[in-house]
Scaffold this active site. Structure first.
Site, PDB file in Angstrom:
ATOM      1  N   GLU A  85       0.826  -1.202   0.000  1.00  8.35           N
ATOM      2  CA  GLU A  85       0.000   0.000   0.000  1.00  8.35           C
ATOM      3  C   GLU A  85       0.863   1.256   0.000  1.00  8.35           C
ATOM      4  O   GLU A  85       1.956   1.286   0.567  1.00  8.35           O
ATOM      5  CB  GLU A  85      -0.949  -0.024   1.199  1.00  8.35           C
ATOM      6  CG  GLU A  85      -1.914  -1.198   1.083  1.00  8.35           C
ATOM      7  CD  GLU A  85      -3.100  -1.122   2.010  1.00  8.35           C
ATOM      8  OE1 GLU A  85      -2.965  -0.581   3.116  1.00  8.35           O
ATOM      9  OE2 GLU A  85      -4.168  -1.607   1.615  1.00  8.35           O
ATOM     10  N   CYS A 394      -1.444   5.700  10.082  1.00 11.49           N
ATOM     11  CA  CYS A 394      -0.261   4.974  10.563  1.00 11.49           C
ATOM     12  C   CYS A 394      -0.639   3.617  11.132  1.00 11.49           C
ATOM     13  O   CYS A 394      -1.542   3.513  11.955  1.00 11.49           O
ATOM     14  CB  CYS A 394       0.424   5.736  11.696  1.00 11.49           C
ATOM     15  SG  CYS A 394       0.929   7.369  11.239  1.00 11.49           S
TER      16      CYS A 394
HETATM   17  N1  SAH Z   1       8.508   0.317  10.154  1.00  9.65           N
HETATM   18  C1  SAH Z   1       8.825   1.667  10.361  1.00  9.65           C
HETATM   19  C2  SAH Z   1       8.020   2.612   9.508  1.00  9.65           C
HETATM   20  C3  SAH Z   1       6.566   2.293   9.310  1.00  9.65           C
HETATM   21  S1  SAH Z   1       5.515   2.460  10.669  1.00  9.65           S
HETATM   22  C4  SAH Z   1       8.648   2.022  11.827  1.00  9.65           C
HETATM   23  O1  SAH Z   1       8.059   1.255  12.564  1.00  9.65           O
HETATM   24  O2  SAH Z   1       9.136   3.083  12.226  1.00  9.65           O
HETATM   25  C5  SAH Z   1       5.338   4.240  10.822  1.00  9.65           C
HETATM   26  C6  SAH Z   1       4.923   4.702  12.226  1.00  9.65           C
HETATM   27  O3  SAH Z   1       3.600   4.266  12.533  1.00  9.65           O
HETATM   28  C7  SAH Z   1       5.822   4.151  13.328  1.00  9.65           C
HETATM   29  O4  SAH Z   1       6.227   5.206  14.162  1.00  9.65           O
HETATM   30  C8  SAH Z   1       4.912   3.215  14.087  1.00  9.65           C
HETATM   31  O5  SAH Z   1       5.289   3.151  15.455  1.00  9.65           O
HETATM   32  C9  SAH Z   1       3.553   3.838  13.875  1.00  9.65           C
HETATM   33  N2  SAH Z   1       2.414   2.930  14.041  1.00  9.65           N
HETATM   34  C10 SAH Z   1       2.366   1.610  13.765  1.00  9.65           C
HETATM   35  N3  SAH Z   1       1.123   1.132  14.038  1.00  9.65           N
HETATM   36  C11 SAH Z   1       0.382   2.171  14.485  1.00  9.65           C
HETATM   37  C12 SAH Z   1      -0.980   2.314  14.899  1.00  9.65           C
HETATM   38  N4  SAH Z   1      -1.828   1.291  14.894  1.00  9.65           N
HETATM   39  N5  SAH Z   1      -1.397   3.535  15.268  1.00  9.65           N
HETATM   40  C13 SAH Z   1      -0.557   4.599  15.237  1.00  9.65           C
HETATM   41  N6  SAH Z   1       0.722   4.533  14.846  1.00  9.65           N
HETATM   42  C14 SAH Z   1       1.204   3.319  14.483  1.00  9.65           C
END
Ligand code: SAH
Ligand code: SF4
Length: 414
Positions: A85, A394
């Site tokens: 995505e 996110c």
């Molecule tokens: N894998 C990398 C980048 C993708 S995730 C990482 O983890 O940094 C991007 C951001 O979204 C990260 O900061 C992660 O902690 C956050 N994230 C993941 N799941 C989420 C959720 N359900 N709600 C809010 N933020 C979330």
């Protein structure tokens, strides 16, 4: 392929070196879909490339979901049928700081820019400053473009747009709050597949690089630092080929120590965001099991090795999970941790997903947490959730196929 690879290829084909530049421009500037579309090449060379088995393609946008806030989520299919995505976040209000891009913060803080300009004896009222020669004021923003140079975005009333791209099919890191984790890891994306997501989205919105202001965040599906070489190669293709400056790119990592250390010595690199998500190893280990491998202190030590550019900050992301990491004590611990780090903080209110057992923090708790960090001296923003209604926010990316909010491709362009 990078220009050097294309040059070597043209040499083996017995072609002149300038042909490599033509292919490079066709792939990344014109963003063509096929060998046939590379019309700057002689027909004979195009036919030869095809008969030798070379392929030019972009990821196929197989489904699109459009949010009430203008965000679009695309399901992108790669040549082998795997899907990831990609998210498009247009923004016209200029006040949003929450799409994850540092550049957004810079733009939103125009008054800060004027304060910063005092160093250079360039304090001017905004209107007067705008009339100045590019180099003297707006030129400091990195690209020296004239404000009057409108692109497609400006015509539609947007100041800029951010594209959130995936780096892997699924993810191996297994953060307990994230929907992508449920997929497990299927495979790495190639550099072409990562940069190709950007090219496909730019084409859909008829974006003119050089006129339109585009930010990139490597924050979609996957852990970029577990696909390090391909991720970095995609950065080079996007900077040198597509023409998006690296200062408008931010990569987010869950904290892969060897990746951060390698990143610290890169010549050309995006800005860094670290998903801190907890104020101590114990809580972090519960929500991010990867903490068993690398502790917060080690990660911060590695982050300090990155030579920051002028006006560059490291962003720390912090997903607020109700009752788990959102207490005032946690905020105090965060302040201790980040002492001495050129840090800014992006608080992300947890976005729910099926089968994930957390609760959202209350708005009051979020406000207290933010206020405590700000009072402790850290610029702290609450990331505005984009496209939550279409599962584009996110941690909500998971290769959704059946979904009634999906619309046919072509109906939803801005
Ligand atoms: N894998 C990398 C980048 C993708 S995730 C990482 O983890 O940094 C991007 C951001 O979204 C990260 O900061 C992660 O902690 C956050 N994230 C993941 N799941 C989420 C959720 N359900 N709600 C809010 N933020 C979330
Ligand atoms: Fe992977 Fe990032 Fe999701 Fe963790 S938050 S599972 S690292 S995509």
């Amino acid at each position: 392929m990078e220009l050097a690879e294309l040059t070597a290829l043209m040499e083996t084909l017995g072609e002149k070196p300038y042909r490599a530049r033509q292919v490079f421009e066709a792939l990344y500037k014109q963003r063509v879909h096929s060998v046939e579309d590379m019309t700057t090449l002689a027909q004979a060379l195009r036919s030869r490339l095809v008969s030798e088995g070379f392929c030019v393609a972009l990821p196929e946008m197989v489904q699109t979901a459009v949010s009430v806030d203008g965000t679009e989520r695309y399901l992108m299919r790669m040549a082998d049928g795997e899907t990831v995505e990609t998210v498009w976040m247009p923004d016209g209000d200029g006040g949003e700081r929450g799409d994850g891009s540092e550049a957004a913060d810079e733009e939103a803080g125009e008054s800060d820019d004027i304060l910063a300009a005092t160093d250079k004896q360039q304090v001017l009222p905004l209107r007067q400053a705008q009339g100045q020669d590019d180099k003297s004021f707006w030129g400091r923003r990195g690209n020296g473009r004239a404000r009057s140079n409108f692109g497609t975005l400006a015509e539609k009333g947007f100041r800029r747009a951010t594209i959130c791209i995936s780096s892997q099919v699924g993810c191996a890191v297994n953060c307990q709050f994230c929907l992508t984790a449920k997929l497990g890891i299927r495979r790495n994306l190639t550099a072409g597949e990562i940069a190709g997501q950007v090219a496909a989205v730019l084409n859909r919105h008829k974006i003119q690089i050089g006129k339109d202001r585009i930010n990139l965040v490597f924050m979609g599906m996957g852990e970029p630092f577990l696909n390090y070489e391909n991720f970095m190669k995609s950065v080079r293709l996007l900077v040198e080929g597509v023409g998006i400056p690296e200062s408008r790119m931010t990569v987010s990592t869950s904290g892969i120590l060897p990746g951060i250390l390698a990143f610290a010595s890169e010549r050309l690199r995006p800005k860094l965001a670290l998903s801190l998500n907890a104020s101590n190893d114990e809580v972090r280990e519960r929500i991010m099991p990867i903490t068993r491998k690398w502790k917060i202190a080690e990660l911060l030590e590695a982050v300090l090795k990155i030579p920051l550019r002028a006006r560059e900050w490291v962003t720390f992301e912090y997903v607020l999970l109700g009752g788990v990491n959102d207490r005032p004590d946690h905020a105090r611990e965060v302040l201790q941790l980040l002492r001495g780090v050129r840090a800014k903080m992006n608080l992300i209110v947890w976005n729910p997903g099926p089968g994930i057992d957390y609760v959202q923090p209350t708005p009051e708790d979020v406000a207290v947490f933010q206020k405590m960090l700000i009072e402790g001296g850290i610029a702290t923003y609450i990331r505005r959730p984009r496209g939550r209604d279409i599962y584009a926010a996110c941690g909500q990316l998971k290769r959704t196929v059946a979904d009634e909010t999906l619309v046919a491709i072509g109906q939803a362009a801005i």
